[in-house]
Design a protein around this motif. Structure first.
Motif, PDB file in Angstrom:
ATOM      1  N   LYS A 126       0.840  -1.188   0.000  1.00  0.00           N
ATOM      2  CA  LYS A 126       0.000   0.000   0.000  1.00  0.00           C
ATOM      3  C   LYS A 126       0.880   1.246   0.000  1.00  0.00           C
ATOM      4  O   LYS A 126       1.830   1.344   0.754  1.00  0.00           O
ATOM      5  N   ASP A 127       0.548   2.201  -0.854  1.00  0.00           N
ATOM      6  CA  ASP A 127       1.284   3.461  -0.881  1.00  0.00           C
ATOM      7  C   ASP A 127       0.671   4.419   0.126  1.00  0.00           C
ATOM      8  O   ASP A 127      -0.541   4.436   0.336  1.00  0.00           O
ATOM      9  N   ASP A 166      -1.718   8.624  -2.315  1.00  0.00           N
ATOM     10  CA  ASP A 166      -2.466   8.202  -3.488  1.00  0.00           C
ATOM     11  C   ASP A 166      -2.554   9.395  -4.436  1.00  0.00           C
ATOM     12  O   ASP A 166      -3.179  10.406  -4.115  1.00  0.00           O
ATOM     13  N   ILE A 167      -1.926   9.300  -5.608  1.00  0.00           N
ATOM     14  CA  ILE A 167      -1.892  10.418  -6.546  1.00  0.00           C
ATOM     15  C   ILE A 167      -2.810  10.187  -7.742  1.00  0.00           C
ATOM     16  O   ILE A 167      -2.739  10.909  -8.715  1.00  0.00           O
ATOM     17  N   SER A 168      -3.676   9.200  -7.641  1.00  0.00           N
ATOM     18  CA  SER A 168      -4.594   8.941  -8.751  1.00  0.00           C
ATOM     19  C   SER A 168      -5.662  10.031  -8.805  1.00  0.00           C
ATOM     20  O   SER A 168      -6.093  10.559  -7.777  1.00  0.00           O
ATOM     21  N   PRO A 169      -6.098  10.395 -10.019  1.00  0.00           N
ATOM     22  CA  PRO A 169      -7.112  11.445 -10.135  1.00  0.00           C
ATOM     23  C   PRO A 169      -8.452  10.965  -9.600  1.00  0.00           C
ATOM     24  O   PRO A 169      -8.799   9.794  -9.685  1.00  0.00           O
ATOM     25  N   LYS A 170      -9.186  11.884  -9.031  1.00  0.00           N
ATOM     26  CA  LYS A 170     -10.491  11.561  -8.478  1.00  0.00           C
ATOM     27  C   LYS A 170     -11.549  11.609  -9.573  1.00  0.00           C
ATOM     28  O   LYS A 170     -11.361  12.219 -10.623  1.00  0.00           O
ATOM     29  N   LYS A 171     -12.717  11.032  -9.317  1.00  0.00           N
ATOM     30  CA  LYS A 171     -13.771  10.975 -10.312  1.00  0.00           C
ATOM     31  C   LYS A 171     -14.688  12.201 -10.259  1.00  0.00           C
ATOM     32  O   LYS A 171     -15.757  12.188 -10.816  1.00  0.00           O
TER      33      LYS A 171
END
Length: 61
Positions: free
Chosen positions: A46-47, A50-55
């Motif tokens: 687990k990182d 979290d740098i993923s784009p949100k929806k």
């Protein structure tokens, strides 16, 4: 565990006590605990960030 019995563990503990002193043992134990905790956290994959784009971008279209 690795062929260590109770007498061997006591000898190791006495050597550590002589080398580091009684005052530093809590610091060493705390550092060891933190390192084990960080190793377990890293091994889970687990990182922390979290740098993923949100929806939320779908509503802006």
């Amino acid at each position: 565990m690795f062929g260590f019995g109770m007498p061997e563990l006591i000898v190791i503990l006495v050597i550590v006590l002589v080398v580091f002193g009684a005052g530093r043992l809590p610091e060493i134990g705390g550092a060891l605990g933190k390192s084990i905790k960080n190793f377990k956290r890293a091994s889970e994959g687990k990182d922390e960030i979290d740098i993923s784009p949100k929806k939320d971008d779908e509503g802006k279209k």
